[in-house]
Design an enzyme around this catalytic site. Structure first.
Site, PDB file in Angstrom:
ATOM      1  N   GLN A  24       0.821  -1.212   0.000  1.00 60.79           N
ATOM      2  CA  GLN A  24       0.000   0.000   0.000  1.00 60.79           C
ATOM      3  C   GLN A  24       0.858   1.268   0.000  1.00 60.79           C
ATOM      4  OE1 GLN A  24      -3.564  -1.025   0.578  1.00 60.79           O
ATOM      5  NE2 GLN A  24      -3.969   0.867  -0.519  1.00 60.79           N
ATOM      6  N   LYS A  26      -2.791  -0.878   6.621  1.00 64.81           N
ATOM      7  CA  LYS A  26      -3.765  -1.929   6.305  1.00 64.81           C
ATOM      8  C   LYS A  26      -4.225  -2.541   7.605  1.00 64.81           C
ATOM      9  CE  LYS A  26      -5.441  -3.892   2.556  1.00 64.81           C
ATOM     10  NZ  LYS A  26      -5.531  -3.367   1.166  1.00 64.81           N
ATOM     11  N   ASP A  51     -11.781  -3.955   1.814  1.00 64.51           N
ATOM     12  CA  ASP A  51     -10.923  -4.871   1.073  1.00 64.51           C
ATOM     13  C   ASP A  51     -11.743  -6.171   1.028  1.00 64.51           C
ATOM     14  OD1 ASP A  51      -7.869  -4.990   0.129  1.00 64.51           O
ATOM     15  OD2 ASP A  51      -8.294  -6.930   1.017  1.00 64.51           O
ATOM     16  N   ASN A  58     -16.118  -6.906  -5.796  1.00 62.08           N
ATOM     17  CA  ASN A  58     -16.202  -5.546  -6.302  1.00 62.08           C
ATOM     18  C   ASN A  58     -15.199  -5.250  -7.433  1.00 62.08           C
ATOM     19  OD1 ASN A  58     -14.736  -2.733  -5.573  1.00 62.08           O
ATOM     20  ND2 ASN A  58     -16.966  -2.553  -5.639  1.00 62.08           N
ATOM     21  N   SER A 107     -10.513   6.746  -3.054  1.00 61.94           N
ATOM     22  CA  SER A 107     -10.663   6.931  -1.605  1.00 61.94           C
ATOM     23  C   SER A 107     -10.048   8.270  -1.176  1.00 61.94           C
ATOM     24  CB  SER A 107      -9.959   5.805  -0.836  1.00 61.94           C
ATOM     25  OG  SER A 107     -10.796   4.681  -0.722  1.00 61.94           O
TER      26      SER A 107
END
Ligand code: GLU
Length: 443
Positions: free
Chosen positions: A110, A125, A165, A239, A375
């Site tokens: 990330q 995370k 997630d 998703n 985001s």
């Protein structure tokens, strides 16, 4: 021994049993050696030793009561990996396989991904070994409320902003947000992926899948190709997979497969996405139910989606779902491009096989960064207390994905590895974090 090999060996030794974290650093660290060769000051300031050690790791008990009145205990995690570029940002994963090493691998990835988006977000995370599958809404709410009852003291709109997630979607974000607000009294953008009724952003739901297809299109375009008329194989039906399929079909591709943890479907006429959305988004059912709607499609519990001949493969399910055997099948079938919608879906050997055989390969850090990018746009809108239109956000997303492609391919070329987007994305993501860490001193 080179600096990166030395730090790699020491980090693996210091963190025993964290296989997925080891894999993530094994994939990244060697690609950064040319940057250290060019900037010896980075080594003198222990930059890599600092980068591989999370700033903070929080592990906590999550007790809750199930529908039978029995007490259940899960383990919660939040790894605040790096805040050089902004508040920690990254999703929460709820899945029975989640361990500290899983969250550390995701948090480490990330950092680079978030840097590549160009947005002011650091890397983090979190998650839990809780399995939302088969749980009632009340059980999911009870779990989420308990999870947030500990997490709330560690997060905030300007410190750490979790999101979804695997296993964490709109329903879970809603329960988590409600509990955060109740505990703190703050109505703030502390989570992203919120519903539009309480501060969510248009396009966030679609962003990871759409972004993936935008990036793959950029990669194909550089070789004079596009998605129109291409056969696309997708794994997953969450998703990311659903919205990758939607955008690929919109651009003229034919999507042939999708999957879940039980099996996969093949539809030679192209996947009927409305049917998949109804099964997965509305009923929370299994992908095999697709055959009730399209009886001519196939359902398999054995074998791999990668065995289906295709031009483009988009692994959108989970880590290590595309290994050497799958990669060889793709090469045999003359697949031209692979774009990672999931985080680390291709293992190191699989990646090497694809790259050595000239398959264009977009690593997750670059290819699936659209989700976290939007985001960050949700955070901006929350701070400004306004909402952009779908098209405004989609345009920004397109620009961000294009920029990620351009930066990554330029970095690859600059460091003598033209077309190697694995190296390019790692280096480009790293350079900005390294510069910020250097300017901020030894912290
Ligand atoms: N879980 C997503 C990722 O892997 C999104 C994270 C976010 O939106 O913060 O990037």
């Amino acid at each position: 021994m080179s600096y990166t090999s030395e730090v790699l060996a020491k980090t693996i030794e210091k963190n025993p049993g964290e296989q997925e974290f080891h894999q993530a650093i094994r994939e990244v660290l060697p690609t950064l050696q040319p940057v250290f060769d060019a900037n010896p000051a980075y080594q003198r300031s222990g930059l890599l030793e600092r980068l591989v050690e999370p700033e903070r790791q929080i592990i906590f008990r999550v007790p809750w009561v199930d529908d039978k009145g029995q007490v259940q205990v899960n383990r919660g995690f939040r790894v605040q990996f790096n805040s050089a570029l902004g508040p920690y940002k990254g999703g929460l994963r709820f899945h029975p396989s989640v361990k500290l090493g899983t969250i550390k691998f995701l948090g480490f990835e990330q950092i680079f991904k978030n840097s590549l988006t160009g947005q002011p977000i650091g890397g983090g995370k979190g998650g839990s070994d809780f399995d939302p599958k088969g749980k009632s809404d009340r059980e999911v709410m009870a779990f989420c409320q308990s999870f947030m009852t500990e997490l709330f003291r560690h997060i905030g709109a300007d410190t750490d902003v979790p999101a979804g997630d695997i296993g964490v979607g709109g329903r879970e974000i809603g329960f988590l947000y409600g509990q955060y607000k109740r505990l703190t009294g703050l109505y703030e953008g502390v989570l992203t992926g919120k519903d539009l009724t309480y501060g969510g952003s248009l396009t966030r739901t679609e962003a990871t899948g759409y972004g993936l297809v935008y990036l793959v299109s950029n990669m194909l375009e550089a070789k004079g190709q596009d998605l129109n008329g291409k056969k696309v194989v997708i794994s997953g039906s969450g998703n990311v997979a659903i919205y990758a399929a939607e955008k690929a079909a919109k651009l003229g591709a034919k999507v042939l497969t999708m999957s879940d943890s039980n099996g996969w479907i093949f539809d030679g006429d192209g996947i009927d996405l409305a049917a998949v959305k109804e099964i997965k988004e509305v009923r929370r059912g299994r992908i095999r139910e697709y055959l009730n709607v399209r009886p001519k499609a196939e359902y398999h519990e054995e074998g791999l989606v990668w065995s289906v001949p295709c031009d483009v493969a988009l692994p959108c399910a989970t880590q290590n779902e595309l290994r050497a055997d799958g990669a060889r099948l793709l090469v045999q079938n003359k697949c031209v491009a692979v774009g990672e919608g999931a985080n680390m879906p291709t293992d190191i050997e699989g990646t090497e096989i694809l790259q050595q055989n000239g398959v264009l390969f977009a690593p997750g850090k670059a290819a699936n960064a659209g989700g976290v990018a939007v985001s960050a746009l949700e955070m901006s809108q929350n701070s400004m207390r306004l909402s952009w239109t779908f098209d405004e956000v989609d345009e920004k997303l397109k620009g961000i994905m294009k920029n990620i492609y351009t930066q990554s391919s330029a970095a690859a070329e600059r460091y003598g590895a033209k077309d190697n987007l694995v190296l390019g994305a790692n280096v480009a993501g790293f350079l900005k974090v390294a510069a910020a860490m250097t300017l901020q001193g030894i912290v």
